[in-house]
Design a protein around this motif. Structure first.
Motif, PDB file in Angstrom:
ATOM      1  N   GLY A 164      -3.381  -6.160   7.417  1.00 32.14           N
ATOM      2  CA  GLY A 164      -3.299  -7.503   7.995  1.00 32.14           C
ATOM      3  C   GLY A 164      -2.953  -8.545   6.944  1.00 32.14           C
ATOM      4  O   GLY A 164      -2.127  -9.440   7.176  1.00 32.14           O
ATOM      5  N   LYS A 165      -3.581  -8.424   5.771  1.00 23.23           N
ATOM      6  CA  LYS A 165      -3.246  -9.336   4.658  1.00 23.23           C
ATOM      7  C   LYS A 165      -1.794  -9.154   4.232  1.00 23.23           C
ATOM      8  O   LYS A 165      -1.107 -10.122   3.898  1.00 23.23           O
ATOM      9  CB  LYS A 165      -4.175  -9.077   3.479  1.00 23.23           C
ATOM     10  N   LEU A 166      -1.327  -7.905   4.234  1.00 20.13           N
ATOM     11  CA  LEU A 166       0.055  -7.644   3.856  1.00 20.13           C
ATOM     12  C   LEU A 166       1.016  -8.289   4.855  1.00 20.13           C
ATOM     13  O   LEU A 166       2.025  -8.894   4.463  1.00 20.13           O
ATOM     14  CB  LEU A 166       0.296  -6.132   3.776  1.00 20.13           C
ATOM     15  N   LEU A 167       0.723  -8.176   6.151  1.00 22.19           N
ATOM     16  CA  LEU A 167       1.572  -8.815   7.162  1.00 22.19           C
ATOM     17  C   LEU A 167       1.600 -10.328   6.978  1.00 22.19           C
ATOM     18  O   LEU A 167       2.660 -10.955   7.106  1.00 22.19           O
ATOM     19  CB  LEU A 167       1.054  -8.458   8.561  1.00 22.19           C
ATOM     20  N   THR A 168       0.449 -10.910   6.674  1.00 24.49           N
ATOM     21  CA  THR A 168       0.392 -12.348   6.422  1.00 24.49           C
ATOM     22  C   THR A 168       1.292 -12.727   5.256  1.00 24.49           C
ATOM     23  O   THR A 168       2.047 -13.713   5.317  1.00 24.49           O
ATOM     24  CB  THR A 168      -1.053 -12.793   6.134  1.00 24.49           C
ATOM     25  N   SER A 169       1.229 -11.935   4.196  1.00 23.17           N
ATOM     26  CA  SER A 169       2.044 -12.204   3.014  1.00 23.17           C
ATOM     27  C   SER A 169       3.537 -12.064   3.321  1.00 23.17           C
ATOM     28  O   SER A 169       4.354 -12.885   2.884  1.00 23.17           O
ATOM     29  CB  SER A 169       1.644 -11.228   1.895  1.00 23.17           C
ATOM     30  N   ILE A 170       3.895 -11.034   4.074  1.00 24.52           N
ATOM     31  CA  ILE A 170       5.298 -10.824   4.443  1.00 24.52           C
ATOM     32  C   ILE A 170       5.818 -12.015   5.242  1.00 24.52           C
ATOM     33  O   ILE A 170       6.898 -12.555   4.959  1.00 24.52           O
ATOM     34  CB  ILE A 170       5.445  -9.522   5.262  1.00 24.52           C
ATOM     35  N   GLN A 171       5.048 -12.419   6.256  1.00 26.86           N
ATOM     36  CA  GLN A 171       5.514 -13.486   7.145  1.00 26.86           C
ATOM     37  C   GLN A 171       5.503 -14.853   6.475  1.00 26.86           C
ATOM     38  O   GLN A 171       6.228 -15.761   6.895  1.00 26.86           O
ATOM     39  CB  GLN A 171       4.655 -13.482   8.412  1.00 26.86           C
ATOM     40  N   ALA A 172       4.716 -14.986   5.409  1.00 24.91           N
ATOM     41  CA  ALA A 172       4.696 -16.257   4.655  1.00 24.91           C
ATOM     42  C   ALA A 172       5.830 -16.318   3.635  1.00 24.91           C
ATOM     43  O   ALA A 172       6.003 -17.338   2.966  1.00 24.91           O
ATOM     44  CB  ALA A 172       3.356 -16.431   3.955  1.00 24.91           C
ATOM     45  N   GLY A 173       6.575 -15.227   3.507  1.00 22.02           N
ATOM     46  CA  GLY A 173       7.682 -15.200   2.558  1.00 22.02           C
ATOM     47  C   GLY A 173       7.251 -15.068   1.113  1.00 22.02           C
ATOM     48  O   GLY A 173       8.007 -15.420   0.197  1.00 22.02           O
ATOM     49  N   SER A 200       4.743  -8.783  -6.369  1.00 22.42           N
ATOM     50  CA  SER A 200       3.959  -9.336  -7.480  1.00 22.42           C
ATOM     51  C   SER A 200       2.654  -8.564  -7.607  1.00 22.42           C
ATOM     52  O   SER A 200       2.192  -7.926  -6.660  1.00 22.42           O
ATOM     53  CB  SER A 200       3.674 -10.820  -7.241  1.00 22.42           C
ATOM     54  N   GLU A 201       2.039  -8.646  -8.762  1.00 22.30           N
ATOM     55  CA  GLU A 201       0.813  -7.872  -9.025  1.00 22.30           C
ATOM     56  C   GLU A 201      -0.334  -8.263  -8.107  1.00 22.30           C
ATOM     57  O   GLU A 201      -1.215  -7.451  -7.827  1.00 22.30           O
ATOM     58  CB  GLU A 201       0.385  -8.054 -10.492  1.00 22.30           C
ATOM     59  N   THR A 202      -0.336  -9.501  -7.634  1.00 18.29           N
ATOM     60  CA  THR A 202      -1.442  -9.983  -6.799  1.00 18.29           C
ATOM     61  C   THR A 202      -1.202  -9.774  -5.306  1.00 18.29           C
ATOM     62  O   THR A 202      -2.034 -10.142  -4.483  1.00 18.29           O
ATOM     63  CB  THR A 202      -1.689 -11.476  -7.060  1.00 18.29           C
ATOM     64  N   SER A 203      -0.073  -9.183  -4.956  1.00 21.10           N
ATOM     65  CA  SER A 203       0.256  -8.977  -3.545  1.00 21.10           C
ATOM     66  C   SER A 203      -0.665  -7.926  -2.916  1.00 21.10           C
ATOM     67  O   SER A 203      -1.071  -6.968  -3.581  1.00 21.10           O
ATOM     68  CB  SER A 203       1.708  -8.516  -3.410  1.00 21.10           C
ATOM     69  N   LEU A 253       0.238  -5.651  -1.166  1.00 22.14           N
ATOM     70  CA  LEU A 253       0.972  -4.384  -1.194  1.00 22.14           C
ATOM     71  C   LEU A 253       0.641  -3.572  -2.435  1.00 22.14           C
ATOM     72  O   LEU A 253       0.795  -2.344  -2.446  1.00 22.14           O
ATOM     73  CB  LEU A 253       2.479  -4.669  -1.143  1.00 22.14           C
ATOM     74  N   GLN A 254       0.170  -4.226  -3.483  1.00 26.56           N
ATOM     75  CA  GLN A 254      -0.037  -3.568  -4.769  1.00 26.56           C
ATOM     76  C   GLN A 254      -1.505  -3.177  -4.974  1.00 26.56           C
ATOM     77  O   GLN A 254      -2.404  -3.814  -4.432  1.00 26.56           O
ATOM     78  CB  GLN A 254       0.415  -4.491  -5.910  1.00 26.56           C
ATOM     79  N   LEU A 255      -1.715  -2.152  -5.737  1.00 24.44           N
ATOM     80  CA  LEU A 255      -3.065  -1.745  -6.126  1.00 24.44           C
ATOM     81  C   LEU A 255      -3.499  -2.553  -7.356  1.00 24.44           C
ATOM     82  O   LEU A 255      -2.727  -2.664  -8.320  1.00 24.44           O
ATOM     83  CB  LEU A 255      -3.103  -0.253  -6.459  1.00 24.44           C
ATOM     84  N   ASP A 256      -4.711  -3.087  -7.327  1.00 25.98           N
ATOM     85  CA  ASP A 256      -5.200  -3.781  -8.516  1.00 25.98           C
ATOM     86  C   ASP A 256      -5.783  -2.754  -9.496  1.00 25.98           C
ATOM     87  O   ASP A 256      -5.835  -1.559  -9.199  1.00 25.98           O
ATOM     88  CB  ASP A 256      -6.218  -4.865  -8.158  1.00 25.98           C
ATOM     89  N   GLU A 257      -6.215  -3.211 -10.654  1.00 29.84           N
ATOM     90  CA  GLU A 257      -6.672  -2.288 -11.693  1.00 29.84           C
ATOM     91  C   GLU A 257      -7.891  -1.475 -11.252  1.00 29.84           C
ATOM     92  O   GLU A 257      -8.008  -0.290 -11.566  1.00 29.84           O
ATOM     93  CB  GLU A 257      -6.992  -3.072 -12.984  1.00 29.84           C
ATOM     94  N   THR A 258      -8.799  -2.111 -10.529  1.00 25.66           N
ATOM     95  CA  THR A 258      -9.977  -1.384 -10.033  1.00 25.66           C
ATOM     96  C   THR A 258      -9.572  -0.285  -9.067  1.00 25.66           C
ATOM     97  O   THR A 258     -10.096   0.838  -9.106  1.00 25.66           O
ATOM     98  CB  THR A 258     -10.951  -2.363  -9.340  1.00 25.66           C
ATOM     99  N   GLU A 259      -8.613  -0.585  -8.212  1.00 23.80           N
ATOM    100  CA  GLU A 259      -8.144   0.405  -7.240  1.00 23.80           C
ATOM    101  C   GLU A 259      -7.385   1.537  -7.920  1.00 23.80           C
ATOM    102  O   GLU A 259      -7.537   2.717  -7.553  1.00 23.80           O
ATOM    103  CB  GLU A 259      -7.267  -0.275  -6.184  1.00 23.80           C
ATOM    104  N   LYS A 260      -6.593   1.193  -8.912  1.00 28.66           N
ATOM    105  CA  LYS A 260      -5.890   2.242  -9.656  1.00 28.66           C
ATOM    106  C   LYS A 260      -6.880   3.209 -10.292  1.00 28.66           C
ATOM    107  O   LYS A 260      -6.697   4.433 -10.257  1.00 28.66           O
ATOM    108  CB  LYS A 260      -5.004   1.618 -10.750  1.00 28.66           C
ATOM    109  N   LYS A 261      -7.932   2.653 -10.880  1.00 31.61           N
ATOM    110  CA  LYS A 261      -8.954   3.491 -11.505  1.00 31.61           C
ATOM    111  C   LYS A 261      -9.628   4.384 -10.462  1.00 31.61           C
ATOM    112  O   LYS A 261      -9.892   5.571 -10.709  1.00 31.61           O
ATOM    113  CB  LYS A 261      -9.990   2.612 -12.201  1.00 31.61           C
ATOM    114  N   ALA A 262      -9.896   3.820  -9.271  1.00 34.11           N
ATOM    115  CA  ALA A 262     -10.544   4.593  -8.208  1.00 34.11           C
ATOM    116  C   ALA A 262      -9.648   5.730  -7.735  1.00 34.11           C
ATOM    117  O   ALA A 262     -10.124   6.837  -7.462  1.00 34.11           O
ATOM    118  CB  ALA A 262     -10.903   3.676  -7.040  1.00 34.11           C
ATOM    119  N   VAL A 263      -8.343   5.487  -7.665  1.00 37.20           N
ATOM    120  CA  VAL A 263      -7.404   6.540  -7.253  1.00 37.20           C
ATOM    121  C   VAL A 263      -7.340   7.630  -8.322  1.00 37.20           C
ATOM    122  O   VAL A 263      -7.345   8.831  -8.013  1.00 37.20           O
ATOM    123  CB  VAL A 263      -6.001   5.956  -6.980  1.00 37.20           C
ATOM    124  N   ARG A 264      -7.300   7.221  -9.596  1.00 40.87           N
ATOM    125  CA  ARG A 264      -7.280   8.215 -10.681  1.00 40.87           C
ATOM    126  C   ARG A 264      -8.547   9.076 -10.632  1.00 40.87           C
ATOM    127  O   ARG A 264      -8.481  10.299 -10.818  1.00 40.87           O
ATOM    128  CB  ARG A 264      -7.167   7.520 -12.044  1.00 40.87           C
TER     129      ARG A 264
END
Length: 571
Positions: free
Chosen positions: A400-409, A414-417, A419-430
């Motif tokens: 839902g946040k991603l759709l909001t970002s897409i529709q807002a143009g 960007s790293e804060t989108s 759509l992107q994984l933040d550093e905490t999420e990257k660590k959790a995936v690893r």
């Protein structure tokens, strides 16, 4: 000679009844019903995905006011029973999954509660015997015969959900039962004692089921068929069609009706109905709280400009949805790569990623490079959320946040989108990649197929109807085997047997005897192309090894995870 009394009795015995009524859980898990799951039913199959969704829906509906009488009721659906009106025994024709999951939830709440509350909750799980009448305790739900003793001893008996062992040692229905009990225990432990008591009261008093009870099997099966028939019953899409087309000027209705029906024919009735759920999400950007029709009316602007909705939303979204589900995106460039990304995403067991994909493909069709980059990052996000065991509500909030970002143009790269994984999420995936991948049943095959494609360096085609994930080092090495010589430490075997490095893909399942063959023989018979297996890159890599030891596993684990980390930019 038959008397009048005999005739009346005979007629009474053969008269069939059908009753339907809406009841709260406290009037269902009571002495009026003893539910039995007949042996012809399929095994219990709900995963933590469905259980999480049920718990989230109930807790959302429950709220936090503490006022039970005025809390909004929650409708759990319907159950269909074969039941004599004069007796409590009821065979469950439809509703096994909900009744079993609700029982597990009540057992977990009971085992987390203080003694007085626990005793009260247990009364919803078990009908107390009467020593005066000479009756024994009877559990209100009896699962299929083959699983009933297990469910009783591991879940239903008091205190049993506190000390459950890992579900990996069980299979099928029993694994699902234990997985869901452990999941619910972990989630409900996070609530305070007062919150759990309030939740239990809400479930008992304000959660409702429609109970449809037929006194004979034929009637029950007919009701089940009608309730579950896809037939030609009106779907939400049909109702919305009448409203949207009806809002058009009369002289334009025929043309737009033809366009609407062409879109429906192109997608097929089932997919066309699904599309409206995705359009609702594109506008609402949240998990559905009411009905599809109600939320569509409230959040999708169709009545004021029905022609604009059909031309600028329904038509392009239908085209995008067909391309996504059939993997047939067409473009002057990058079409094959885009369709390959759609294949990767389609292997996941949820479709929550589809609304953002529909929005991007419908709106950015002229820019295939953008679409390809987006889908590559969407794959990374979708698999990441899956590996992190995000529940449906978390996934839907993220998309839902991603759709909001897409529709807002906004810049979705960007790293804060969202759509992107933040550093905490990257660590959790690893961390998840280093875990026991084999035990995450819903992710292991999609993940290994994605890794296999990556290692192949090309575009492999998997045509086999059966692709299975198998162990190299077996789960239970035979006594005296070479495996025990190469892996003398039981701790090492337990630590590595389910890791990514020890897993391969085969186009058929080995039998249990073959699983314990020593490495050289197993490699010759089951891992080589001569043995008739598809030449998976993962499997070929194992076949190239001369020995399979702890050092081999450590090296292979580093190589495989390194490849995924590079693909998904996890470091």
């Amino acid at each position: 000679m038959m008397t009048t009394f005999d005739l009346i009795a005979r007629i009474g015995m053969t008269r069939h009844t059908i009753e339907a009524s809406e009841k709260p859980i406290l009037d269902i898990f009571c002495d009026k019903y003893l539910f039995r799951i007949p042996s012809y039913q399929r095994p219990y199959a709900w995963t933590t995905e469905q259980t999480s969704e049920l718990l989230d829906d109930i807790t959302t509906a429950c709220g936090n006011t503490g006022d039970i009488a005025n809390a909004s009721p929650y409708f759990l659906g319907s159950i269909v029973l074969i039941k004599d009106p004069q007796k409590p025994e009821a065979d469950v024709v439809d509703g096994q999954q909900r009744l079993t999951t609700l029982t597990i939830m009540l057992c977990v709440l009971r085992d987390l509660a203080e003694p007085k509350i626990a005793t009260a909750i247990h009364n919803y799980v078990c009908q107390s015997g009467d020593p005066i009448k000479g009756t024994s305790d009877v559990f209100r739900l009896t699962t299929r015969d083959r699983d009933a003793p297990f469910f009783r001893s591991r879940i239903q008996e008091q205190g049993k959900t506190i000390s459950l062992v890992d579900a990996v040692q069980f299979k099928d229905a029993r694994a699902r039962m234990v997985e869901n009990a452990i999941f619910l225990q972990e989630r409900l432990k996070l609530l305070s004692e007062d919150q759990r008591r309030w939740l239990t009261m809400y479930i008992a008093q304000r959660c409702y089921l429609v109970v449809v009870a037929a006194s004979d099997q034929e009637s029950a099966f007919r009701i089940f068929s009608v309730l579950n028939s896809r037939g030609l019953d009106l779907s939400p899409a049909d109702i919305l069609k009448a409203e949207i087309i009806g809002a058009l000027p009369v002289d334009k209705q025929d043309a737009y009706t033809a366009q609407w029906e062409d879109l429906e024919d192109g997608l097929g009735r089932a997919r066309f109905a699904e599309l409206f759920g995705h359009i609702r999400m594109i506008h609402r950007k949240q998990k559905m709280q009411g009905t599809l029709i109600a939320e569509f009316r409230e959040f999708v602007p169709t009545r004021k400009e029905p022609a604009t909705f059909i031309e600028r939303e329904l038509a392009p979204y239908a085209e995008a949805y067909e391309e996504i589900t059939d993997k047939v995106f067409v473009s002057h460039k990058s079409a094959d790569e885009i369709n390959r990304q759609l294949v990767h995403l389609a292997r996941l067991d949820n479709f929550d990623w589809q609304p953002p994909a529909i929005e991007i493909i419908a709106r950015r069709r002229a820019d295939p490079d953008f679409i390809l980059r987006f889908l590559s990052d969407l794959e990374r996000l979708a698999y990441g959320l899956f590996l992190m065991r995000s529940d449906p509500s978390e996934r839907i909030r993220r998309y839902g946040k991603l759709l909001t970002s897409i529709q807002a143009g906004e810049d979705i790269f960007s790293e804060t989108s969202p759509l992107q994984l933040d550093e905490t999420e990257k660590k959790a995936v690893r961390t998840a990649l280093q875990g026991d991948i084999y035990t995450i049943t819903r992710i292991r095959l999609p993940l290994l197929l994605r890794l296999d494609e990556l290692l192949s360096g090309g575009s492999p085609v998997y045509n086999s109807p059966i692709i299975s994930v198998e162990h190299v080092l077996p789960q239970n090495p035979a006594s005296g085997s070479q495996w025990l010589a190469d892996f003398p430490s039981e701790i090492d075997r337990e630590q590595w047997v389910h890791k990514l490095a020890n897993l391969i893909l085969l186009t058929r399942r080995k039998n249990s005897q073959a699983s314990n063959l020593d490495f050289t023989e197993k490699k010759s018979k089951y891992f080589s192309t001569k043995a008739g297996t598809t030449n998976f890159a993962l499997t070929s890599g194992v076949n190239a090894e001369t020995v399979w030891t702890l050092d081999t596993l450590k090296r292979r684990q580093t190589e495989l995870i390194g490849a995924i980390e590079k693909l998904w930019r996890l470091v």
